[in-house]
Design an enzyme around this catalytic site. Sequence first.
Site, PDB file in Angstrom:
ATOM      1  N   GLU A   1       2.784   8.569  -4.741  1.00 52.95           N
ATOM      2  CA  GLU A   1       0.867   7.125  -5.245  1.00 52.95           C
ATOM      3  C   GLU A   1       1.323   5.835  -5.091  1.00 52.95           C
ATOM      4  OE1 GLU A   1       2.684   9.455  -7.259  1.00 52.95           O
ATOM      5  OE2 GLU A   1       0.701  11.098  -7.333  1.00 52.95           O
TER       6      GLU A   1
ATOM      7  N   GLU B   1      14.625  -2.805   5.892  1.00 54.19           N
ATOM      8  CA  GLU B   1      15.417  -1.009   5.777  1.00 54.19           C
ATOM      9  C   GLU B   1      14.788  -0.400   6.306  1.00 54.19           C
ATOM     10  OE1 GLU B   1      18.538   0.133   7.936  1.00 54.19           O
ATOM     11  OE2 GLU B   1      17.517   1.586   7.561  1.00 54.19           O
TER      12      GLU B   1
END
Lengths: 389, 365
Positions: free
Chosen positions: A374, A243
């Site tokens: 990141e 999901e």
Amino acid sequence: MDFNFTLQQEKFREELREFLTAEVPVEKQEIFGLLTEEQYQFGREINLKLAERKWLAVGWPEEHGGGGKGPIEQGILAEDMGYWRVPKSGSIGLGIVGPAIMVFGTQDQKDQYLPAIAKGEVEYCQGFSEPNVGSDLGSLELRAERDGDEYVLNGSKMFTSYAYHANYMYLLARTDPQAQKHRGISLFIADLKTSGISLTPLPYINGEMAAQTIFDNVRLPLSCLIGEENRGWYHAMTTLDYERSGLWRYANVRRVFDDFVEFCNGSSPDGGQPLAEHPLVRHQLAQRRLGMETWKLLCWNVAWMQSSGAVPNSEASVAFLYGSEERLRFAEMAMEVLGPYATLRNGSPMAPLLGNIEGIHREAMHLHGAGTTEIHRNIIAQRGLGMPR
Amino acid sequence: MDFGLTEQEEILRHSAREFLEAECPTSLVRQAEESGEGHARELWRKIAGLGWLGISLPEQFGGTGGSLTDQTVLFEEIGRALTPGPLLTSSVLAAQIVLIAGNDDQKTALIPGVISGEVILTLARGDRLETASRDGGLTLSGDSLFVPYAGLATNIICATRPAIRAWPDTTLVLVDPKAAGVTMTSMESIANYPQFLVDFDDVPLPDDSVLGQTAEGMQALDLAVRRATVAQCAETLGRAQKVLEMVVEYAGHRVAFGRPIGTFQAVQHRCADLRVAVDGGRMLTYQAAWKLDQGLTADDEVSMAKAQAGMLSRLATEAGHSIFAGISFTVEHDMQLYSARAKISEANLGDTEYHLDRLAAQMGS
């Protein structure tokens, strides 16, 4: 290529919109940065009504209480619920726990957990991060030791969203401290009423009340283990990719963007010329319109991949990363355009758009959930582009 | 909803890539650039032989009758290989104007030639082009800047300012570049891209010169420009995708500080950002193509795709020169070929700012 929904999907969307128009009046819609208990409970009620129509888990198989449709229908639901700003609940059960149990759970576990999720009766929270463990999740320390017919859990989980509403926690714990770090982790479902679990309040800047969850000699029956012992890391990472469309989050922000455009077209907080008559404002609005469209398409790309049987991986990171940054770009832009009025919170009679802009700016500081920006760049580079580690 | 390519489109992509890798190496791209023509005649002949110049032109004129999605797939590959020649200008932009505005005779006279590569069309636009009636006929005067491939063109379509009362609509006329009164001067562009200043000094136009009706050319021009803009986005996309592959490959084996530079997050994140922009560009470009294929105007979608393509170009250029670093500052290295063409594409058919303005106008603001 086909950017259309099928006629049946269109019909589903229409019915859903009729339902939302009738059931979710504007005054009940969530305001960014202001999640009250009353609003949360309203969201739960809406979920129950959706479940009555088999819409809540519309993409799940019927045998587990779902609507028997697919990821596109689930995406339509997410997009419209987000756009109507229905206070969110049940999402971890529906999006993460349910799919994991479908793949790795025993029949007993499927029977025990899945129908309740599909009916909107239970809330889950997720226990991944810990006080000393975030991005390097594989180093998690919460210990689960086998003791006869039970596992004994000690340690703590951090940043537990929904903790105060949840019935269960879906968590990762270390079952083999000797093994290489990713190979000694198992996946569990813990009933939060189990003795030894306690919560320490952890208020978030977006108005949400989360918690640190302490485990002090918590004894779980063996049946709480999901999948294979010591394979939990791999189970969890696989199902995290299910999901991941992010359509809810997109539509939630899109709604405020659309409201903001309308506001700028017709007014200015100080009663002067409409903001959109200013060339710099027009330009910024157009840039964000482009950003929103890109975000939407990247989310739908993930849903489409799922519907075609593929498992999106770096594609989900592309959509998620883009979304986190686009939300922030929009928030910063809107704050700048509104000037000092942007600092007014909901409740101030002079706050534009009920303080939603100020709220979304706080929400946009959420640059870490499901991986920091990141970490998503690492995933895209290493898994998506095959760059060396 | 289906964001994948059909089997036929995959075959087209594959065969186009294979052909261009073999027939259009960067040495040929450099030759075309150095010649000043921006054209490779032998390659052009082969491309015409493959039917690419008629990919989205009707079968009755010898085209393939493909969709704009097919054309997008092809132009991604054309961009990727830095293919020289007036593919976009002649076979998309100008051919579409003839197809949309022209009468049967004009179409029959020009479109088969465009497809076979013998006819090369270009488009001259600008406020200073004017048609006027004189002695029962039309004459053309004024000049136009940035006319691509005018030096090779067999016919120039001029979008001209008609009699003052019909402004801002336009009269589209076909002009023979060899006619008396037509002069052209190369504008000396980046990478020797062949753009011309074309001057028309009271050029008398034959009777059948007008495409469509006098002062009613704007609609055809708009539609053709939209289709060409999508092709331009596809070209940019293909080029950016190729730059991404080039830098990822290079970063995988270039060693610094004892390890491949691709292991450094500073390098990885630049590549990741380019990948995000490439993915976004692909979705926006194919969405615009698909909408036009559905017969929708797709104004917003085309503008969003082109505005994003400009930003994508810049990101690819920056990533390329930053990761290849010193070597990419040399003429010998291919990266400069990509960054030069990126700038031309960015300026062509409206840059990012232009399309953001259009988008803003559509937002009611």
